[in-house]
Design a protein around this motif. Structure first.
Motif, PDB file in Angstrom:
ATOM      1  N   ILE A 475       0.846  -1.197   0.000  1.00  0.00           N
ATOM      2  CA  ILE A 475       0.000   0.000   0.000  1.00  0.00           C
ATOM      3  C   ILE A 475       0.881   1.247   0.000  1.00  0.00           C
ATOM      4  CG2 ILE A 475      -1.767   1.304   1.237  1.00  0.00           C
ATOM      5  CD1 ILE A 475      -2.818  -1.295   0.104  1.00  0.00           C
ATOM      6  N   TRP A 476       0.567   2.190  -0.880  1.00  0.00           N
ATOM      7  CA  TRP A 476       1.329   3.436  -0.974  1.00  0.00           C
ATOM      8  C   TRP A 476       1.130   4.260   0.293  1.00  0.00           C
ATOM      9  CZ3 TRP A 476      -0.427   8.610  -3.209  1.00  0.00           C
ATOM     10  CH2 TRP A 476       0.669   9.471  -3.375  1.00  0.00           C
ATOM     11  N   ASP A 477       2.230   4.692   0.881  1.00  0.00           N
ATOM     12  CA  ASP A 477       2.186   5.485   2.105  1.00  0.00           C
ATOM     13  C   ASP A 477       2.414   6.966   1.846  1.00  0.00           C
ATOM     14  OD1 ASP A 477       4.850   5.574   1.469  1.00  0.00           O
ATOM     15  OD2 ASP A 477       5.579   4.817   3.396  1.00  0.00           O
ATOM     16  N   GLY A 478       2.256   7.383   0.587  1.00  0.00           N
ATOM     17  CA  GLY A 478       2.473   8.789   0.254  1.00  0.00           C
ATOM     18  C   GLY A 478       3.939   9.170   0.231  1.00  0.00           C
ATOM     19  N   ASP A 479       4.797   8.167   0.189  1.00  0.00           N
ATOM     20  CA  ASP A 479       6.243   8.422   0.208  1.00  0.00           C
ATOM     21  C   ASP A 479       6.638   9.279   1.404  1.00  0.00           C
ATOM     22  OD1 ASP A 479       6.546   7.026  -2.242  1.00  0.00           O
ATOM     23  OD2 ASP A 479       5.939   8.827  -3.329  1.00  0.00           O
ATOM     24  N   GLY A 480       5.854   9.167   2.458  1.00  0.00           N
ATOM     25  CA  GLY A 480       6.179   9.848   3.696  1.00  0.00           C
ATOM     26  C   GLY A 480       5.779  11.304   3.761  1.00  0.00           C
ATOM     27  N   SER A 481       5.236  11.872   2.657  1.00  0.00           N
ATOM     28  CA  SER A 481       4.926  13.297   2.681  1.00  0.00           C
ATOM     29  C   SER A 481       3.697  13.689   1.871  1.00  0.00           C
ATOM     30  CB  SER A 481       6.126  14.103   2.158  1.00  0.00           C
ATOM     31  OG  SER A 481       6.426  13.739   0.815  1.00  0.00           O
ATOM     32  N   ASN A 482       3.140  12.801   1.080  1.00  0.00           N
ATOM     33  CA  ASN A 482       2.066  13.171   0.159  1.00  0.00           C
ATOM     34  C   ASN A 482       0.697  12.796   0.730  1.00  0.00           C
ATOM     35  OD1 ASN A 482       0.283  13.499  -2.026  1.00  0.00           O
ATOM     36  ND2 ASN A 482       1.887  13.055  -3.507  1.00  0.00           N
ATOM     37  N   PRO A 483      -0.159  13.787   1.025  1.00  0.00           N
ATOM     38  CA  PRO A 483      -1.475  13.487   1.613  1.00  0.00           C
ATOM     39  C   PRO A 483      -2.454  12.845   0.643  1.00  0.00           C
ATOM     40  CG  PRO A 483      -1.287  15.825   1.166  1.00  0.00           C
ATOM     41  CD  PRO A 483       0.064  15.234   0.876  1.00  0.00           C
ATOM     42  N   ASN A 484      -2.087  12.699  -0.621  1.00  0.00           N
ATOM     43  CA  ASN A 484      -2.971  12.048  -1.585  1.00  0.00           C
ATOM     44  C   ASN A 484      -3.070  10.541  -1.365  1.00  0.00           C
ATOM     45  OD1 ASN A 484      -3.894  14.011  -3.919  1.00  0.00           O
ATOM     46  ND2 ASN A 484      -1.812  14.615  -3.374  1.00  0.00           N
ATOM     47  N   ALA A 485      -2.328   9.997  -0.404  1.00  0.00           N
ATOM     48  CA  ALA A 485      -2.327   8.555  -0.170  1.00  0.00           C
ATOM     49  C   ALA A 485      -3.641   8.041   0.394  1.00  0.00           C
ATOM     50  CB  ALA A 485      -1.177   8.183   0.769  1.00  0.00           C
ATOM     51  N   ALA A 486      -4.454   8.917   0.967  1.00  0.00           N
ATOM     52  CA  ALA A 486      -5.711   8.484   1.582  1.00  0.00           C
ATOM     53  C   ALA A 486      -6.814   9.456   1.213  1.00  0.00           C
ATOM     54  CB  ALA A 486      -5.557   8.408   3.102  1.00  0.00           C
ATOM     55  N   LEU A 487      -7.899   8.940   0.642  1.00  0.00           N
ATOM     56  CA  LEU A 487      -9.008   9.782   0.192  1.00  0.00           C
ATOM     57  C   LEU A 487     -10.331   9.233   0.727  1.00  0.00           C
ATOM     58  CD1 LEU A 487      -8.064  10.094  -3.603  1.00  0.00           C
ATOM     59  CD2 LEU A 487      -7.341  11.607  -1.738  1.00  0.00           C
ATOM     60  N   THR A 488     -11.294  10.135   0.857  1.00  0.00           N
ATOM     61  CA  THR A 488     -12.670   9.736   1.173  1.00  0.00           C
ATOM     62  C   THR A 488     -13.578  10.235   0.070  1.00  0.00           C
ATOM     63  OG1 THR A 488     -12.277   9.853   3.566  1.00  0.00           O
ATOM     64  CG2 THR A 488     -14.564   9.896   2.830  1.00  0.00           C
ATOM     65  N   VAL A 489     -14.455   9.357  -0.419  1.00  0.00           N
ATOM     66  CA  VAL A 489     -15.444   9.723  -1.424  1.00  0.00           C
ATOM     67  C   VAL A 489     -16.828   9.670  -0.790  1.00  0.00           C
ATOM     68  CG1 VAL A 489     -16.522   9.087  -3.618  1.00  0.00           C
ATOM     69  CG2 VAL A 489     -14.040   8.889  -3.343  1.00  0.00           C
ATOM     70  N   PHE A 490     -17.586  10.744  -0.973  1.00  0.00           N
ATOM     71  CA  PHE A 490     -18.978  10.804  -0.547  1.00  0.00           C
ATOM     72  C   PHE A 490     -19.863  10.894  -1.778  1.00  0.00           C
ATOM     73  CE2 PHE A 490     -16.802  12.732   3.106  1.00  0.00           C
ATOM     74  CZ  PHE A 490     -17.390  12.073   4.174  1.00  0.00           C
ATOM     75  N   ARG A 491     -20.935  10.129  -1.766  1.00  0.00           N
ATOM     76  CA  ARG A 491     -21.972  10.304  -2.780  1.00  0.00           C
ATOM     77  C   ARG A 491     -23.159  10.987  -2.140  1.00  0.00           C
ATOM     78  NH1 ARG A 491     -26.401   5.980  -4.954  1.00  0.00           N
ATOM     79  NH2 ARG A 491     -27.593   7.483  -6.165  1.00  0.00           N
ATOM     80  N   HIS A 492     -23.723  11.993  -2.819  1.00  0.00           N
ATOM     81  CA  HIS A 492     -24.876  12.721  -2.319  1.00  0.00           C
ATOM     82  C   HIS A 492     -26.062  12.487  -3.263  1.00  0.00           C
ATOM     83  CE1 HIS A 492     -21.412  14.605  -0.469  1.00  0.00           C
ATOM     84  NE2 HIS A 492     -21.096  15.216  -1.600  1.00  0.00           N
ATOM     85  N   PHE A 493     -26.396  11.272  -3.517  1.00  0.00           N
ATOM     86  CA  PHE A 493     -27.477  10.826  -4.397  1.00  0.00           C
ATOM     87  C   PHE A 493     -27.188  11.143  -5.854  1.00  0.00           C
ATOM     88  CE2 PHE A 493     -31.776  11.195  -6.379  1.00  0.00           C
ATOM     89  CZ  PHE A 493     -32.120   9.869  -6.270  1.00  0.00           C
ATOM     90  N   ASP A 494     -27.237  12.428  -6.250  1.00  0.00           N
ATOM     91  CA  ASP A 494     -27.016  12.753  -7.655  1.00  0.00           C
ATOM     92  C   ASP A 494     -25.808  13.674  -7.848  1.00  0.00           C
ATOM     93  OD1 ASP A 494     -28.070  15.078  -6.648  1.00  0.00           O
ATOM     94  OD2 ASP A 494     -29.964  14.937  -7.728  1.00  0.00           O
ATOM     95  N   SER A 495     -24.943  13.760  -6.849  1.00  0.00           N
ATOM     96  CA  SER A 495     -23.651  14.415  -6.984  1.00  0.00           C
ATOM     97  C   SER A 495     -22.697  13.709  -6.026  1.00  0.00           C
ATOM     98  CB  SER A 495     -23.741  15.915  -6.664  1.00  0.00           C
ATOM     99  OG  SER A 495     -24.053  16.119  -5.298  1.00  0.00           O
ATOM    100  N   ALA A 496     -21.416  14.076  -6.060  1.00  0.00           N
ATOM    101  CA  ALA A 496     -20.445  13.388  -5.216  1.00  0.00           C
ATOM    102  C   ALA A 496     -19.291  14.323  -4.900  1.00  0.00           C
ATOM    103  CB  ALA A 496     -19.936  12.109  -5.890  1.00  0.00           C
TER     104      ALA A 496
END
Length: 782
Positions: A475-496
């Protein structure tokens, strides 16, 4: 029946005659329309500035509904050129069109107002004789504003049913010669529609501007430092070697939707990367192609940085920084390695639908790292791009899930050779174009995906025997500095929405994404998706995304103990067919390699999420976590909201912005996000049958999450617990109406714009680079 048949032509003739007579009356009074009137803007002469006086009002009161593809009547009010273009009753979002539609992208598919007239757009400004009286009487914009000024909203909390706020409502796009009849039939439908009218001062400013002929002074010149950076980057993108040209094409096809800015520019001027017929130093002439990989019509084109001229709205804003570090990074990834590019790939639907063949000369590791470096932006492409609107487009994903990425460990020649072997079966259905069929192509791509999963399982098993069983190091750990390693996706019925960080409690599902999956998501739903495509194209894209979601989930399951994988899969896909479950993990995906993670509990899914949280903790973005409110008591109160569960949440809107008032201090804002429980998300049209209200949850995020608020609440800080209890006790529409009467700032509230202005200003202040104007098209009326 015979009488009706005989009367019908007469009625049509009479109706047509009314229109002609009305148009004739306008011509008689103000002269004939001149479609070229707004091809060139008139310079201000009366001391009124469009940028300083008019644009701020339009942004705060009009752009919040009239922006992007879903602007009512395609009337885009975020730029003077959009106002001059006018409106159209043709739909952009049309899931039932049988044939592809002609694109109508502002600044792309036509330039001058007269060219838009030839494409069916009608004026909303006066194009007749330029007198103060004509500029008002023959302007749809003025008539709409004046109608609201004369007929304010009724003094009722919930507006009557004559106001239709549904996204699929019938469009009302009256031309100026039809406006008298429209106003007589719908006196309460002035603009802003279903919201309070402008203040007297705002109305007077827009009236004066329209009366003067809607002048526009143009954009201010760019600072010299920004001009120099534009020139430097255009030199970079237009390198002459085959290697440089291939790299520039790859980058362009991935960031063509981005709002590019220079990381040293304090004013944050935004640009888009476009293909132009003209070289740097000359006026840009964009190549109007449906997709970024369509044939530009010859090799003689140039990549240019075109200044963004529209207002920045949150629903399409995808900022991407350019600067010295970025250029050095791209040179390191793509230009410094020694590899040959003997021949440039063609431009075609087939080439764009298979980036693994098109860009086979570029190192796989470089391509993947390029996307990982800005993974939130990469995922945001299909969250905020044209594909993002509508229930059917988005019921392919859960309401909330976490996203992680496989480490870019440069697995070496074996991985590259595997991708090369599989490249043909990885072709995407976008190869069928914008006028696609459904049944035949669907079966074809289903078989290709089935073969790929089988081959992938065999490859992973072979790799595991050589490199060790799958464990956290994969699993990519962001190379120790990149916050893109962990994301959250929310769906709001007809948008996200997608955000950096892991928000909320452990979710039901998670995705683990590797390079082939990430690339296909982008080329299916961003580079290859045509919002003007027919129903076949749109459905094929949606159906194929099922496969990609399942593949991300399969990757997640592969890290669990083998004896728990099927149970987790069955929990995710309750009620789904055996075929669907097998596709996620079963006979079609024969991966029986044991996990290399020493799990200690009987709930490996939850335990794995916890291990992943620990793995990315050093780089995880925490800006939306409640711990950041800096007040333990307030955090505990908000936790009461986050603890609400079950069927009561079915009555709550998908996305609520909560304004917390606390004495004399400035209001604080959090976002309430309803996560609807589903037995599975494998069905295209039966979502209602798959809802599990008892599994509904509520996420509470600090600040603003999402571009389309469904409701705005205000609460005194001591009342947060009362709000949580009220939400938890909802059991009917009447219960919700009582709650809204106590806490909601309804669209009918006379003070709505006051609250809106403060909310929008706080949003932009908290995130000046990433925030844009929030959209009110989905505000409820309850």
């Amino acid at each position: 029946m015979i009488l009706v048949r005989n009367l019908l032509p007469l009625l049509l003739a009479l109706l047509s005659g009314c229109t002609v007579t009305s148009r004739h009356a306008l011509d008689q009074r103000y002269g004939p329309a001149d479609p070229q009137r707004f091809d060139v803007p008139r310079q201000p002469t009366g001391g009124l500035s469009y940028r300083a006086d008019v644009q701020p009002i339009l942004e705060r009161r009009c752009v919040v509904c009239h922006a992007c593809y879903d602007a009512p009547c395609q009337l885009k009010l975020g730029a003077w050129e959009g106002i001059a273009r006018g409106a159209s009753d043709e739909l952009v979002y049309d899931g039932g069109r049988l044939s592809e539609a002609a694109p109508s992208r502002l600044f792309v598919d036509a330039g001058k107002a007269s060219e838009w007239r030839q494409q069916g757009f009608f004026p909303v400004l006066n194009e007749r004789g330029q007198t103060p009286a004509a500029n008002l009487a023959a302007s749809v914009i003025y008539r709409a504003l004046q109608l609201k000024h004369s007929h304010p909203l009724p003094e009722t909390a919930v507006l009557p049913a004559t106001f239709d706020f549904s996204l699929d409502r019938a469009q009302q796009c009256p031309r100026i010669e039809e406006y008298d009849s429209f106003a007589t039939a719908n006196p309460l439908w002035g603009m802003p529609f279903g919201l309070p009218g402008l203040s007297d001062a705002e109305f007077a400013t827009l009236r004066n501007w329209l009366q003067q002929g809607a002048p526009f002074e143009g954009l201010p010149p760019l600072p010299a430092a920004v001009e120099r950076q534009v020139a430097e980057w255009e030199r970079f993108f237009n390198g002459g070697s085959r290697k440089e040209r291939l790299v520039s094409r790859y980058i362009y096809e991935h960031i063509f939707l981005a709002h590019l800015y220079f990381d040293g520019d304090p004013q944050h001027h935004f640009f888009r990367l476009v293909r132009s017929r003209t070289p740097p130093g000359q006026a840009i002439e964009p190549i109007a192609s449906r997709r970024p990989y369509d044939d530009p019509g010859g090799e003689d084109f140039h990549y240019r940085l075109q200044r963004e001229r529209e207002s920045i709205v949150d629903k399409t804003h995808m900022p991407y920084a350019l600067g010295e570090k970025r250029m050095a990074r791209w040179r390191e990834l793509f230009l410094q390695p020694d590899y040959p590019v003997d021949e440039l790939p063609p431009y075609s639907l087939a080439a764009g639908a298979n980036p693994f063949v098109t860009f086979r000369d570029l190192p796989v590791r470089a391509r993947y790292q390029f996307m990982l470096d800005e993974a939130e932006f990469t995922i945001m492409g299909f969250i905020k791009g044209p594909v993002c609107r509508g229930q059917v487009a988005l019921n392919v994903i859960q309401d909330r899930f976490w996203v992680f990425f496989l480490a870019n460990d440069g697995s070496g020649q074996a991985a590259d050779e595997f991708l090369e072997r599989e490249s043909r079966v990885l072709e995407l259905p976008t190869a069928k174009g914008s006028d696609a069929g459904i049944i035949g192509p669907w079966r074809e791509y289903a078989k290709k995906e089935e073969k790929y999963l089988q081959d992938k399982s065999a490859y992973l098993a072979s790799r595991s025997s050589q490199r060790g069983w799958p464990d956290l190091k994969w699993i990519w750990d962001g190379d120790g500095s990149n916050p893109n390693a962990a994301l959250t996706v929310f769906r709001h019925f007809d948008s996200a929405t997608v955000v950096k960080g892991l928000l909320g409690e452990v979710p039901k599902t998670g995705w683990v994404i590797g390079y082939p999956l990430l690339e296909r998501i982008h080329y299916l739903l961003v580079a290859g998706f045509d919002v003007y495509g027919n129903v076949g194209h749109q459905l094929l894209s949606r159906l194929y995304m099922d496969f990609l979601r399942m593949e991300g989930e399969f990757n997640f399951l592969s890290f669990l103990p083998s004896d728990q994988r099927l149970a987790v899969r069955d929990y995710w896909y309750r009620g789904a067919s055996d075929e669907v479950r097998a596709h996620v993990y079963g006979s079609l995906a024969r991966f029986d390699v044991e996990s290399g993670i020493p799990f200690r509990s009987g709930d490996a899914r939850r335990e794995f999420f916890g291990l992943l949280q620990q793995r990315v903790a050093p780089v995880a973005d925490r800006r939306h976590e409640l711990a950041g409110v800096g007040d333990a008591t307030l955090q505990a109160d908000l936790a009461l909201l986050a603890a609400v569960r079950g069927p009561a949440l079915s009555w709550l809107p998908e996305l609520v912005i909560l304004r917390i008032e606390d004495g004399a201090r400035a209001p604080r804002y959090v976002t309430l996000l309803r996560n609807t429980g589903h037995s599975n998300v494998s069905s295209l049209l039966r979502e209602g049958r798959e809802l599990l209200p008892e599994e509904n949850t509520l996420s509470v995020a600090r600040g603003f999450v999402g571009a389309y608020p469904n409701a705005i609440y205000r609460v005194q800080r001591p009342q947060i617990g009362e709000l949580a209890r009220a939400i938890g006790q909802l059991g009917s529409e009447e219960d919700y109406r009582v709650l809204a009467g106590r806490f909601a700032i309804r669209r009918s509230d006379p003070a709505f714009w006051q609250y809106s202005d403060e909310l929008q200003a706080t949003h932009l202040k908290l995130a000046p680079l990433t925030a844009g104007l929030l959209d009110y098209n989905r505000l409820e009326n309850r």
